[in-house]
Design an enzyme around this catalytic site. Structure first.
Site, short mmCIF file in Angstrom:
data_model
loop_
_atom_site.label_atom_id
_atom_site.label_comp_id
_atom_site.label_asym_id
_atom_site.label_seq_id
_atom_site.Cartn_x
_atom_site.Cartn_y
_atom_site.Cartn_z
N LYS A 242 59.61 31.93 60.59
CA LYS A 242 60.91 32.20 61.20
C LYS A 242 60.77 32.82 62.58
O LYS A 242 61.49 32.45 63.51
CB LYS A 242 61.73 33.10 60.27
CG LYS A 242 62.19 32.39 59.00
CD LYS A 242 62.74 33.33 57.96
CE LYS A 242 63.10 32.57 56.69
NZ LYS A 242 63.55 33.47 55.59
N GLN B 9 64.40 39.55 54.35
CA GLN B 9 63.68 38.53 53.61
C GLN B 9 63.72 38.81 52.10
O GLN B 9 63.40 39.90 51.65
CB GLN B 9 62.22 38.46 54.08
CG GLN B 9 61.39 37.41 53.38
CD GLN B 9 61.88 35.99 53.64
OE1 GLN B 9 62.23 35.65 54.76
NE2 GLN B 9 61.91 35.17 52.61
N ASP C 86 72.05 34.83 57.22
CA ASP C 86 71.75 34.12 55.98
C ASP C 86 72.99 33.57 55.29
O ASP C 86 72.91 32.74 54.40
CB ASP C 86 71.01 35.05 55.00
CG ASP C 86 69.50 34.90 55.09
OD1 ASP C 86 69.03 33.79 55.40
OD2 ASP C 86 68.79 35.89 54.85
#
Length: 283
Positions: free
Chosen positions: A53, A97, A120
């Site tokens: 990422k 994460q 997200d």
């Protein structure tokens, strides 16, 4: 004859498009787009995802801030960091994460991320907009799946879509997104009886149940579109038995190289959208 839904190639094109949009954003608003990434613990798979990422962010022109906390970190310390990033006006997006260590309250920590910085798409507000078919930040993996299907020119209108898995990360949101596309959607899960009766009738089968090679050829309709992904501590292994099932499908995603790259590409686009919303109030 089956065709491969090549997420690696499609994601590369999408990242290039996002890169161009970010360059235009920087010129217009004279500032960087900043993404904060929080990693807790030393899960090998999570470490790989975070590195990928950050690498993608660098490519598209997003400034990334990386924060790594030990597995032993307390709930209050983790919350304090997320709150600090939430209040930091230089930060456009926040990514925590997953999964988090079991000693941490994942839901409470994620709830501290403001909807406007939720890259997200896991916030209640983002999920609510998805339910109402309103514009918003969509969860990255479902958005990547839908992009792959549309990019391949796969007809969705009126098709029978079966989702195996009801998680907030993939199952529920992808079901809503396909419903918006006028699919007839069935969501199956661990308590579903006679699963094969549902999967055999699917024009589009999406599996995200966390069981490697669970979907076999005898569970799949001839000519169906199959999408499967499964994250394990050792990396990505498909829920769909690729070598066996590909003989029956019209389209199928490989693992790796299918949904995984699309998830990261969508994350970059979501970071851009969060920054754009902060400047314009919309998307």
């Amino acid at each position: 004859m089956n065709k491969i839904l090549d997420g690696k190639a499609v994601s590369a094109t999408l990242k290039d498009e996002t890169k161009e949009k970010i360059e235009a954003f920087k010129k217009k608003y004279n500032r960087e787009i900043t993404l904060a990434v929080v990693l807790v613990g030393e899960n090998p798979a999570s470490q790989i995802y975070v590195r990928n990422k950050i690498k993608a962010a660098e490519y598209v022109g997003i400034k990334s801030l990386s924060f790594t906390l030990p597995k032993s970190v307390s709930q209050s310390e983790t919350e304090s960091l997320v709150k600090t990033l939430s209040e930091d006006q230089s930060v456009d997006g926040i990514l925590v994460q997953l999964p988090l260590p079991e000693n941490l309250d994942q839901g409470k920590i994620l709830s501290l991320i403001p909807p406007e910085k939720d890259v997200d798409g896991f916030s209640s507000q983002s999920m609510g907009k998805l339910t109402l078919f309103e514009k918003g930040i969509a969860p990255c993996t479902p958005a990547g799946i839908l992009y792959l299907l549309k990019n391949a020119g796969i007809e969705l209108n009126g098709k029978n879509a079966v989702i195996c898995g009801r998680s907030n990360i993939v199952g529920k949101p992808v079901a809503l997104m396909l419903l918006k596309e006028n699919c007839t959607v069935t969501v199956c899960h661990s308590k579903t009886e006679n699963l094969e009766e549902f999967t055999k009738n699917a024009d589009i089968l999406i599996s995200a149940i966390g069981k490697p090679k669970f979907i076999k050829a005898d569970m799949v309709k001839d000519g169906a579109v199959d999408v499967g992904i499964n994250r394990t501590e050792n990396g990505l292994v498909g829920d769909v038995d690729f070598d066996e099932v590909k003989k029956k499908t019209s389209y199928i995603t490989p693992v790796p190289g299918g949904v995984g790259p699309m998830t990261i590409a969508m994350l970059m686009n979501n970071a851009y959208l969060c920054a754009l919303r902060r400047e314009t109030g919309g998307f």
